[in-house]
Design a protein around this motif. Structure first.
Motif, PDB file in Angstrom:
ATOM      1  N   ARG A  39      -8.894   3.030   9.335  1.00 21.40           N
ATOM      2  CA  ARG A  39      -8.513   4.104   8.643  1.00 21.40           C
ATOM      3  C   ARG A  39      -8.124   3.886   7.301  1.00 21.40           C
ATOM      4  O   ARG A  39      -7.925   5.030   6.621  1.00 21.40           O
ATOM      5  N   MET A  40      -7.984   2.742   6.946  1.00 14.73           N
ATOM      6  CA  MET A  40      -7.318   2.627   5.345  1.00 14.73           C
ATOM      7  C   MET A  40      -7.968   1.492   4.696  1.00 14.73           C
ATOM      8  O   MET A  40      -8.254   0.311   5.465  1.00 14.73           O
ATOM      9  N   GLU A  41      -8.388   1.660   3.599  1.00 14.38           N
ATOM     10  CA  GLU A  41      -8.912   0.427   2.698  1.00 14.38           C
ATOM     11  C   GLU A  41      -7.674  -0.101   2.038  1.00 14.38           C
ATOM     12  O   GLU A  41      -6.771   0.423   1.495  1.00 14.38           O
ATOM     13  N   ILE A  42      -7.427  -1.398   2.536  1.00 11.66           N
ATOM     14  CA  ILE A  42      -6.308  -2.108   1.763  1.00 11.66           C
ATOM     15  C   ILE A  42      -6.673  -3.464   0.758  1.00 11.66           C
ATOM     16  O   ILE A  42      -7.519  -4.172   1.054  1.00 11.66           O
ATOM     17  N   VAL A  64       5.912  -9.632  -8.475  1.00 13.62           N
ATOM     18  CA  VAL A  64       5.727  -8.758  -7.724  1.00 13.62           C
ATOM     19  C   VAL A  64       4.046  -8.344  -7.496  1.00 13.62           C
ATOM     20  O   VAL A  64       3.548  -8.943  -8.480  1.00 13.62           O
ATOM     21  N   TYR A  65       3.708  -7.762  -6.386  1.00 11.79           N
ATOM     22  CA  TYR A  65       2.146  -7.675  -6.015  1.00 11.79           C
ATOM     23  C   TYR A  65       1.975  -6.219  -5.812  1.00 11.79           C
ATOM     24  O   TYR A  65       2.710  -5.649  -5.080  1.00 11.79           O
ATOM     25  N   LEU A  66       0.812  -5.685  -6.457  1.00  7.87           N
ATOM     26  CA  LEU A  66       0.594  -4.550  -6.149  1.00  7.87           C
ATOM     27  C   LEU A  66      -0.496  -4.229  -5.157  1.00  7.87           C
ATOM     28  O   LEU A  66      -1.542  -4.649  -5.073  1.00  7.87           O
ATOM     29  N   ILE A  67       0.020  -3.266  -4.256  1.00  4.83           N
ATOM     30  CA  ILE A  67      -0.807  -3.155  -2.897  1.00  4.83           C
ATOM     31  C   ILE A  67      -1.311  -1.592  -3.221  1.00  4.83           C
ATOM     32  O   ILE A  67      -0.809  -0.573  -3.709  1.00  4.83           O
ATOM     33  N   GLU A  68      -2.755  -1.492  -3.156  1.00  2.85           N
ATOM     34  CA  GLU A  68      -3.442  -0.374  -3.084  1.00  2.85           C
ATOM     35  C   GLU A  68      -3.999   0.050  -1.742  1.00  2.85           C
ATOM     36  O   GLU A  68      -4.664  -0.861  -1.110  1.00  2.85           O
ATOM     37  N   MET A  72     -10.111   5.514   4.655  1.00  3.87           N
ATOM     38  CA  MET A  72     -11.434   5.439   4.778  1.00  3.87           C
ATOM     39  C   MET A  72     -12.264   6.332   4.912  1.00  3.87           C
ATOM     40  O   MET A  72     -13.608   6.273   4.654  1.00  3.87           O
ATOM     41  N   ASP A  73     -11.950   7.611   5.437  1.00  2.00           N
ATOM     42  CA  ASP A  73     -12.566   8.880   5.795  1.00  2.00           C
ATOM     43  C   ASP A  73     -12.832   9.231   4.205  1.00  2.00           C
ATOM     44  O   ASP A  73     -14.287   9.788   4.197  1.00  2.00           O
ATOM     45  N   ALA A  74     -12.257   9.152   3.071  1.00  5.43           N
ATOM     46  CA  ALA A  74     -12.804   9.711   2.083  1.00  5.43           C
ATOM     47  C   ALA A  74     -13.627   8.595   1.299  1.00  5.43           C
ATOM     48  O   ALA A  74     -14.799   9.228   0.564  1.00  5.43           O
ATOM     49  N   VAL A  75     -13.760   7.518   1.661  1.00  2.07           N
ATOM     50  CA  VAL A  75     -14.695   6.438   1.251  1.00  2.07           C
ATOM     51  C   VAL A  75     -15.950   6.746   1.849  1.00  2.07           C
ATOM     52  O   VAL A  75     -17.114   6.685   1.198  1.00  2.07           O
ATOM     53  N   ALA A  76     -15.941   7.104   3.287  1.00  2.00           N
ATOM     54  CA  ALA A  76     -17.065   7.227   3.772  1.00  2.00           C
ATOM     55  C   ALA A  76     -17.882   8.519   3.674  1.00  2.00           C
ATOM     56  O   ALA A  76     -19.087   8.600   3.622  1.00  2.00           O
ATOM     57  N   GLU A  77     -17.045   9.507   3.030  1.00  2.00           N
ATOM     58  CA  GLU A  77     -17.667  10.841   2.616  1.00  2.00           C
ATOM     59  C   GLU A  77     -18.237  10.741   1.271  1.00  2.00           C
ATOM     60  O   GLU A  77     -18.917  11.861   0.723  1.00  2.00           O
ATOM     61  N   ASN A  80     -14.048   8.932  -4.094  1.00  2.00           N
ATOM     62  CA  ASN A  80     -13.684   8.093  -4.579  1.00  2.00           C
ATOM     63  C   ASN A  80     -12.169   8.350  -5.129  1.00  2.00           C
ATOM     64  O   ASN A  80     -12.192   8.327  -6.395  1.00  2.00           O
ATOM     65  N   PRO A  81     -11.233   8.562  -4.315  1.00  2.00           N
ATOM     66  CA  PRO A  81     -10.031   9.179  -4.953  1.00  2.00           C
ATOM     67  C   PRO A  81      -9.354   8.112  -5.567  1.00  2.00           C
ATOM     68  O   PRO A  81      -9.802   6.727  -5.089  1.00  2.00           O
ATOM     69  N   ALA A  82      -8.437   8.296  -6.236  1.00  2.00           N
ATOM     70  CA  ALA A  82      -7.442   7.174  -6.827  1.00  2.00           C
ATOM     71  C   ALA A  82      -6.545   6.612  -5.789  1.00  2.00           C
ATOM     72  O   ALA A  82      -5.940   7.370  -4.907  1.00  2.00           O
ATOM     73  N   PRO A  83      -6.447   5.421  -5.463  1.00  2.00           N
ATOM     74  CA  PRO A  83      -5.715   4.657  -4.494  1.00  2.00           C
ATOM     75  C   PRO A  83      -4.333   4.637  -4.569  1.00  2.00           C
ATOM     76  O   PRO A  83      -3.597   5.091  -5.737  1.00  2.00           O
ATOM     77  N   ASP A  84      -3.493   5.032  -3.659  1.00  2.00           N
ATOM     78  CA  ASP A  84      -2.117   4.865  -3.545  1.00  2.00           C
ATOM     79  C   ASP A  84      -1.541   3.523  -4.007  1.00  2.00           C
ATOM     80  O   ASP A  84      -2.029   2.728  -3.237  1.00  2.00           O
ATOM     81  N   CYS A  85      -0.739   3.337  -4.931  1.00  2.00           N
ATOM     82  CA  CYS A  85       0.006   2.186  -5.257  1.00  2.00           C
ATOM     83  C   CYS A  85       1.177   1.807  -5.280  1.00  2.00           C
ATOM     84  O   CYS A  85       2.228   3.015  -5.189  1.00  2.00           O
ATOM     85  N   LEU A  86       1.878   0.773  -4.615  1.00  2.00           N
ATOM     86  CA  LEU A  86       3.185   0.355  -4.679  1.00  2.00           C
ATOM     87  C   LEU A  86       3.276  -1.145  -5.057  1.00  2.00           C
ATOM     88  O   LEU A  86       2.546  -1.827  -4.897  1.00  2.00           O
TER      89      LEU A  86
END
Length: 432
Positions: A39-42, A64-68, A72-77, A80-86
């Motif tokens: 469900r999610m690209e990590i 510190v480490y950036l998690i993006e 996955m449904d957006a990627v499959a379609e 290529n939305p901007a990833p959520d980052c923290l």
């Protein structure tokens, strides 16, 4: 590994696997046949060094480490939305893993990469702020998240989802679960290890295997570090043909041949850094299973603890039933202070005796319920743990087989490169 005979009798029912340690689904987001990885690209995209004040107002430098993440449904379609980052610190990864260990004691929880470098050779820095070490740790942290996100049980935990998607407030959510109060003390676990009478044979074999896995992997990594030091010195310092270029300066007839051979050897020696850097990747794969050995041992220790608690509850119940029988019949079968008191001062009054019998009946009823609960707890842990141990075994065999094959291919490639260099050097010598 231990006997696989349990595989036939134990199912892999997805519904039971999604249940938390307390039998509830409060901490899970169940989607049948799905893991978070589907469900999610990590990814852990980068690392950054920062400075700030710690809990005691002292200045410190940390990474510190950036998690993006990206759905996955957006990627499959094809979008290529901007990833959520923290950003997360290593200590936050540690908190997440500790929560998973306590909440799912029947699971071999994937390990984190080392906090400080171990089994280093002289070219590598043991400083945990070294850029090369930080990069390898970044890769290890990403691997940890991918392992957890692809696990059939762990991937559906809400706290994991918060860790990946909520920059603020996720720590509060972790502590609100009360996982720290559920954690088994090391003293209790150690006591159970030495006092348990009838542990499951398969778990004892698995615990022995984890000890052996840790021992052999440590020895292999230690030997590899020593060999890398020698190889580095051999190629850069001690190889005789590396000095051919300098020797050619004092030779007239052989000068051109020596110089050409020296150029070939110089290029070969310069490639050693890339070769040894690639080897570090395989060393990190071995280190992961070095740390996995402790995770496997933790599952076995939990079995020892549940078995020990069942044995103690059963023993306490037997003792109370014996007390009831002695009180009801007036016959004391074993030496006791109460029996000596009765002989010296006479039997207690009927009202006191009835009150004691009533109290014992209540305690026996509680004891029987406790034994029932401990029996169920032990059986559930044995069943679920063995299923996950078999999953871990399959993963381990596949991973180590691929790592060793790729390592052999790399060594073959390096040897072929060496043969080519020596063949070129031979041609140079023949022309002298």
């Amino acid at each position: 590994m231990a006997d696989d005979g349990r595989e036939e009798s134990l199912g892999t029912d997805d519904d039971s696997d999604q249940t938390g340690a307390d039998g509830s689904l409060n901490n899970t987001m169940v989607e049948e046949g799905s893991t978070l990885m589907r469900r999610m690209e990590i990814c852990v995209a980068e690392a950054e060094k920062r400075s700030g004040k710690n809990a005691v107002s002292m200045q410190e430098t940390y990474t510190v480490y950036l998690i993006e993440t990206r759905p996955m449904d957006a990627v499959a379609e094809g979008r290529n939305p901007a990833p959520d980052c923290l950003w997360r610190r290593y200590s936050e990864f540690e908190l997440l893993r500790n929560y998973l260990i306590v909440t799912y004691p029947y699971i071999v929880v994937p390990p984190l990469p080392e906090k400080r470098a171990e089994f280093v050779w002289h070219k590598l820095s043991a400083d945990n702020m070294d850029p090369d070490f930080v990069e390898r740790r970044r890769v290890g942290l990403e691997n940890f998240l991918l392992r957890v996100a692809s696990h059939p049980v762990l991937s559906n935990d809400k706290i994991l989802y918060y860790f990946l998607t909520e920059e603020h407030g996720w720590k509060e959510a972790v502590y609100e679960t009360g996982f720290q109060a559920k954690a088994d003390s090391r003293l209790r676990a150690l006591s159970a290890t030495f006092r348990v009478r009838n542990p499951d044979k398969c778990f004892m074999e698995m615990k022995h295997y984890s000890d052996e896995l840790q021992s052999h992997t440590s020895q292999l990594l230690r030997a590899r570090a020593m060999l890398r030091c020698e190889a580095y010195c051999l190629y850069l310092c001690a190889h005789p043909c590396i000095h051919c270029s300098e020797w050619s300066a004092i030779e007239k007839e052989m000068g051109d041949g020596l110089q050409s051979a020296g150029h070939h050897m110089d290029a070969y020696a310069a490639s050693i850094d890339d070769i040894l850097e690639e080897e570090e990747h395989y060393a990190d794969q071995l280190k992961e299973y070095l740390f996995y050995a402790e995770a496997l041992r933790a599952v076995c220790r939990k079995h020892e603890l549940t078995q020990f608690e069942l044995e103690m509850a059963s023993q306490d119940l037997i003792s109370k039933k014996q007390q009831r029988e002695e009180l009801a019949t007036g016959i004391v079968r074993t030496f006791s202070l109460k029996g000596m008191t009765n002989k010296l001062f006479g039997q207690e009054a009927p009202e006191q005796r009835e009150a004691r019998l009533k109290l014992l009946e209540d305690l026996i009823a509680e004891g029987e319920e406790t034994v029932k609960e401990k029996t169920i707890e032990r059986a559930e842990h044995v069943e679920k743990a063995w299923v996950d141990i078999q999953r871990f075994k399959e993963q381990k065999d596949k991973d180590l087989r691929e790592a060793l094959i790729n390592y052999a291919v790399m060594q073959i490639s390096m040897c072929k490169k060496g043969i080519q260099v020596w063949s070129n050097a031979k041609e140079c010598f023949l022309k002298m």
